[in-house]
Design an enzyme around this catalytic site. Structure first.
Site, PDB file in Angstrom:
ATOM      1  N   CYS A   1      18.250   0.927 -12.875  1.00  8.21           N
ATOM      2  CA  CYS A   1      17.954   1.145 -14.303  1.00  8.21           C
ATOM      3  C   CYS A   1      18.283   2.566 -14.754  1.00  8.21           C
ATOM      4  CB  CYS A   1      16.494   0.824 -14.583  1.00  8.21           C
ATOM      5  SG  CYS A   1      16.100  -0.883 -14.216  1.00  8.21           S
TER       6      CYS A   1
ATOM      7  N   HIS B   1      14.346   3.963 -21.210  1.00  8.40           N
ATOM      8  CA  HIS B   1      14.689   2.714 -20.538  1.00  8.40           C
ATOM      9  C   HIS B   1      13.633   1.678 -20.919  1.00  8.40           C
ATOM     10  CE1 HIS B   1      15.647  -0.310 -17.705  1.00  8.40           C
ATOM     11  NE2 HIS B   1      14.565  -0.121 -16.967  1.00  8.40           N
TER      12      HIS B   1
ATOM     13  N   ASN C   1      14.473  -6.371 -20.145  1.00  9.48           N
ATOM     14  CA  ASN C   1      15.029  -5.260 -19.364  1.00  9.48           C
ATOM     15  C   ASN C   1      16.458  -5.620 -18.932  1.00  9.48           C
ATOM     16  OD1 ASN C   1      15.676  -3.333 -17.463  1.00  9.48           O
ATOM     17  ND2 ASN C   1      13.761  -3.485 -16.319  1.00  9.48           N
TER      18      ASN C   1
HETATM   19  O1  UT7 Z   1      13.177  -1.299 -14.719  1.00 16.53           O
HETATM   20  C1  UT7 Z   1      12.985  -0.767 -13.458  1.00 16.53           C
HETATM   21  C2  UT7 Z   1      11.613  -0.368 -13.161  1.00 16.53           C
HETATM   22  N1  UT7 Z   1      10.670  -1.427 -13.339  1.00 16.53           N
HETATM   23  C3  UT7 Z   1       9.555  -1.218 -14.013  1.00 16.53           C
HETATM   24  O2  UT7 Z   1       9.355  -0.159 -14.525  1.00 16.53           O
HETATM   25  C4  UT7 Z   1       8.537  -2.344 -14.060  1.00 16.53           C
HETATM   26  C5  UT7 Z   1       7.185  -1.843 -13.652  1.00 16.53           C
HETATM   27  N2  UT7 Z   1       6.143  -2.854 -13.596  1.00 16.53           N
HETATM   28  C6  UT7 Z   1       5.686  -3.538 -14.681  1.00 16.53           C
HETATM   29  O3  UT7 Z   1       6.214  -3.410 -15.768  1.00 16.53           O
HETATM   30  C7  UT7 Z   1       4.446  -4.373 -14.506  1.00 16.53           C
HETATM   31  O4  UT7 Z   1       3.861  -4.109 -13.271  1.00 16.53           O
HETATM   32  C8  UT7 Z   1       4.694  -5.904 -14.630  1.00 16.53           C
HETATM   33  C9  UT7 Z   1       5.001  -6.264 -16.071  1.00 16.53           C
HETATM   34  C10 UT7 Z   1       5.849  -6.305 -13.734  1.00 16.53           C
HETATM   35  C11 UT7 Z   1       3.420  -6.658 -14.236  1.00 16.53           C
HETATM   36  O5  UT7 Z   1       2.313  -6.230 -15.013  1.00 16.53           O
HETATM   37  P1  UT7 Z   1       0.920  -5.859 -14.330  1.00 16.53           P
HETATM   38  O6  UT7 Z   1      -0.025  -5.554 -15.406  1.00 16.53           O
HETATM   39  O7  UT7 Z   1       1.186  -4.776 -13.312  1.00 16.53           O
HETATM   40  O8  UT7 Z   1       0.503  -7.218 -13.656  1.00 16.53           O
HETATM   41  P2  UT7 Z   1       0.287  -7.536 -12.105  1.00 16.53           P
HETATM   42  O9  UT7 Z   1       1.577  -7.537 -11.367  1.00 16.53           O
HETATM   43  O10 UT7 Z   1      -0.822  -6.688 -11.581  1.00 16.53           O
HETATM   44  O11 UT7 Z   1      -0.262  -9.002 -12.213  1.00 16.53           O
HETATM   45  C12 UT7 Z   1      -1.524  -9.308 -12.841  1.00 16.53           C
HETATM   46  C13 UT7 Z   1      -1.752 -10.787 -12.715  1.00 16.53           C
HETATM   47  C14 UT7 Z   1      -1.597 -11.307 -11.295  1.00 16.53           C
HETATM   48  O12 UT7 Z   1      -2.548 -12.329 -11.097  1.00 16.53           O
HETATM   49  P3  UT7 Z   1      -3.913 -12.013 -10.311  1.00 16.53           P
HETATM   50  O13 UT7 Z   1      -3.484 -11.522  -8.946  1.00 16.53           O
HETATM   51  O14 UT7 Z   1      -4.593 -10.956 -11.114  1.00 16.53           O
HETATM   52  O15 UT7 Z   1      -4.589 -13.329 -10.312  1.00 16.53           O
HETATM   53  C15 UT7 Z   1      -0.210 -11.900 -11.273  1.00 16.53           C
HETATM   54  O16 UT7 Z   1      -0.063 -12.915 -10.315  1.00 16.53           O
HETATM   55  O17 UT7 Z   1      -0.781 -11.498 -13.486  1.00 16.53           O
HETATM   56  C16 UT7 Z   1      -0.131 -12.460 -12.664  1.00 16.53           C
HETATM   57  N3  UT7 Z   1       1.240 -12.634 -13.150  1.00 16.53           N
HETATM   58  C17 UT7 Z   1       1.552 -13.438 -14.170  1.00 16.53           C
HETATM   59  N4  UT7 Z   1       0.805 -14.248 -14.936  1.00 16.53           N
HETATM   60  C18 UT7 Z   1       1.425 -14.930 -15.915  1.00 16.53           C
HETATM   61  C19 UT7 Z   1       2.381 -12.023 -12.706  1.00 16.53           C
HETATM   62  N5  UT7 Z   1       3.431 -12.453 -13.427  1.00 16.53           N
HETATM   63  C20 UT7 Z   1       2.955 -13.311 -14.343  1.00 16.53           C
HETATM   64  C21 UT7 Z   1       3.536 -14.073 -15.373  1.00 16.53           C
HETATM   65  N6  UT7 Z   1       2.741 -14.859 -16.127  1.00 16.53           N
HETATM   66  N7  UT7 Z   1       4.874 -14.027 -15.638  1.00 16.53           N
END
Ligand code: UT7
Length: 334
Positions: free
Chosen positions: A115, A256, A286
């Protein structure tokens, strides 16, 4: 002795595929919801290219549009740099394919910084131009993320989209505008948190790599988020502070587009009000190396970028890689 002339972005364009996939499209395929995607990322929809459209095709469309809009004589371009993690092939480079398709006389190469690819490529082009090594460089940031997305992995498939942005970098007479400064960083200890494991020399393609789904982008979202939110904001802050700028001096932050929460944190660290931040993540998700040049192109097209505007680019991506750039916008409004 001839004085070094400053490099500047003198033309910009972009291409995004026509087909729009709203968050609701995923609801019937995986366990997710429009509400989850919007509130966690800011994404509402994204574009996916058709199967027969590769990364080079998107770059070629964006470049042809730029040549036409800015009346560019393509025979004057002497180098092509393509930032991408989704090249058409492992080799030859996508730059070579683009060069041939556009009928350029240029040499060129691909650059891999995920990215952060566009910012790293822009800094490379700037150095080439300012050293006299190149006159006009076509800098492309493009990715067909749909080609490496596991559509069964809800943690990644909702985040990405396809698109391409291109700029022309060359030296200019007016030394009050152009690319003023760049700040880059990398921390390879982040390699495992955001990667595509197979298809390279470590894990060449095999039945096993396909069965284990190793040809897809993998991201440990939470871990990446923690680094991204610190490093992107810090990169933007560093370039401001070493150039004695406050939030009042900056007209546009071009971040980004990975997550609205990371963008907000960066703007806050810079002391910028929300109306000074370019955001289009809601439309495209993204697009990896495409996000920043697509923003620049859209804001230019909307007539919201003025000659001389102080612009800060900020990025964070796989590697980890990160960076920021300070520019004074060098394209006059049409
Ligand atoms: O571009 C290059 C660099 N990349 C980035 O900068 C991305 C950085 N990361 C992020 O933007 C975020 O971490 C995400 C958007 C990818 C995820 O958001 P989060 O608030 O960190 O969520 P999480 O991964 O902690 O997941 C929270 C919950 C989990 O369930 P439990 O374990 O709390 O029951 C996940 O399994 O949300 C669940 N989950 C989803 N639920 C519905 C993960 N993906 C999804 C989904 N729909 N698509």
């Amino acid at each position: 002795m001839k004085s070094v002339q400053r490099a500047a972005i003198t033309a910009v364009s972009h291409y995004v595929p026509e087909d729009i996939y709203p968050n609701t499209w995923f609801e019937s395929k995986i366990e997710t919801s429009d509400e989850w995607i919007r509130s966690r990322t800011g994404i509402i929809e994204r574009r996916f290219a058709p199967q027969d459209m590769a990364t080079s095709h998107m770059i070629v469309r964006a470049s042809e549009r730029m040549f036409a809009d800015f009346s560019i004589d393509k025979s004057t371009i002497d180098c092509v740099v393509v930032a991408t993690v989704t090249p058409d092939y492992v080799f030859p480079s996508t730059a070579a394919i683009v060069q041939n398709a556009l009928g350029l006389k240029a040499w060129g190469f691909d650059l891999s910084a995920a990215c952060s690819g566009f910012v790293f490529a822009l800094e490379t082009a700037r150095r080439m131009v300012e050293s006299g090594g190149a006159r006009r460089v076509l800098v492309c940031g493009a990715d067909k993320m749909s080609s490496i997305i596991n559509f069964e992995d809800r943690a990644t498939c909702v985040l990405f989209g396809d698109g391409a942005g291109v700029v022309l970098v060359e030296s200019i007479e007016d030394d009050t505008v152009g690319i003023l400064d760049a700040f880059m960083g990398m921390d390879g200890s982040g390699c495992d948190s955001l990667r595509m494991e197979a298809g390279g020399s470590r894990h060449p393609a095999s039945h096993e790599t396909v069965e284990k789904k190793m040809h897809y982008a993998y991201q440990d979202g939470k871990t990446v988020f923690k680094s991204a939110v610190v490093q992107m904001a810090d990169a933007a802050y560093q370039i401001m502070s070493r150039n004695n700028l406050t939030g009042d001096d900056v007209r546009w932050l071009v971040p980004h587009q990975a997550n609205l929460r990371i963008i907000d944190a960066t703007a806050e660290r810079m002391g910028l009000s929300p109306e000074k931040v370019m955001i289009n993540i809601e439309k495209y998700g993204n697009t990896t190396a495409g996000t920043i040049p697509i923003c620049l192109s859209e804001w230019h097209a909307k007539g919201q970028l003025d000659y001389g505007d102080t612009v800060v680019l900020a990025c964070f991506g796989g590697g980890y890689t990160w960076g920021s750039m300070l520019l004074k916008w060098a394209i006059k409004r049409t």
